[in-house]
Scaffold this active site. Structure first.
Site: not given
Ligand code: NAP
Length: 290
Positions: A53, A97, A120
């Site tokens: 990422k 994450q 997200d």
């Protein structure tokens, strides 16, 4: 013989579009969009995802940082960092994450992210907006699935769609997006009776389970579009999906491979979400000032 939907190529196109969008954003607002990723602990798979990422964000010209924290970090310190990033004007996207190390409540930390920075799409407000047809950030992998279906020219309006898997990360948002596009959607899961018969009804079949080879030939209607979200390993350690590709490919009309299907789309969509969030925030800030 099915059309193989090349997720790698589509993701590359999206990344190119985002890079051009970043250049335009910079020209308009005098800064680059900022993506911040929080990585707690030393899970090797998470470390690889985060590195990818980070690399992708740099490639399209975004600013940002990976905040690497030890597994021993306390929840208060983690929440403190999220609040700091929430308050920082230069931060447009915050990604926590998952999974977090044992003892940390991932859901609680995600809820601390400001919804307008929730790239997200996992905040309950983002999920609520999605199901209510309101503007909001949409989870990356589900958006990637829809982008692939569109790329392959699959007609969704009026289609029978079956999504296998009902997680908040993949199955549920994919179902919401398909419903929004006027497909008739069935959500199947581990308690569904006669999964093969349910799947065989589908013009569009999305597998998001995490079980290698679950979707076999008898699950697939001839000509159906099959999107395989699953990421599993076979005995040899090779990456494979939920769909028995060799058996299903001759029956399906279109199919995503694993690897090279949905996987590459997730990061591309994260970059796109960050650009969307940055534009929305910068535009709102300008209007607020004006
Ligand atoms: P998850 O949270 O574990 O959810 C799995 C879902 O599958 C659950 O709803 C479960 O049903 C259902 N299920 C389990 N066994 C089943 C069975 N035998 N028949 C029918 N349904 C069954 O997983 P997830 O986070 O949604 O991820 C799903 C897969 O996608 C995983 O392989 C994951 O690694 C992969 N993934 C890939 C990407 C990517 O970028 N390519 C991104 C995210 C996830 P219940 O609800 O009844 O338990």
């Amino acid at each position: 013989m099915a059309t193989i939907i090349d997720g790698k190529a589509v993701a590359q196109t999206v990344r190119g579009e985002v890079a051009r969008g970043v250049t335009a954003f910079r020209a308009e607002f005098g800064r680059a969009p900022g993506l911040h990723v929080i990585l707690a602990g030393d899970d090797p798979a998470s470390a690889v995802y985060v590195r990818n990422k980070e690399k992708a964000a740099v490639e399209v010209g975004m600013d940002g940082k990976v905040h690497r924290l030890p597994a021993s970090v306390g929840e208060d310190a983690l929440l403190g960092l999220v609040r700091e990033l929430d308050a920082d004007e230069r931060v447009d996207g915050i990604l926590v994450q998952l999974p977090l190390p044992k003892g940390l409540d991932g859901a609680r930390v995600v809820q601390a992210v400001l919804p307008e920075k929730d790239v997200d799409g996992l905040h309950v407000q983002s999920a609520g907006a999605l199901w209510s047809g309101r503007p909001g950030l949409v989870p990356c992998t589900p958006r990637g699935c829809l982008r692939l279906l569109d790329h392959a020219g699959i007609k969704l309006e009026g289609a029978r769609a079956v999504v296998v898997g009902r997680s908040p990360l993949v199955g549920k948002p994919v179902a919401a997006l398909l419903l929004d596009r006027n497909a008739t959607v069935t959500l199947a899961h581990s308690k569904s009776r006669d999964l093969a018969a349910i799947c065989r009804e589908a013009d569009v079949l999305v597998a998001a389970v995490g079980r290698r080879g679950l979707i076999r030939a008898e699950f697939v209607k001839p000509g159906a579009a099959v999107i395989d979200v699953g990421t599993n390993r076979d005995e040899a350690g090779k990456l494979c999906g939920d769909v028995d590709f060799a058996a299903v490919e001759p029956i399906a009309g279109a199919i995503t491979p694993v690897p090279g299907g949905v996987g590459p789309m997730t990061i591309a969509m994260l970059l796109e979400n960050t650009l969307i969030a940055a534009r929305a925030r910068a535009t709102a800030a300008r209007q607020g000032r004006g």
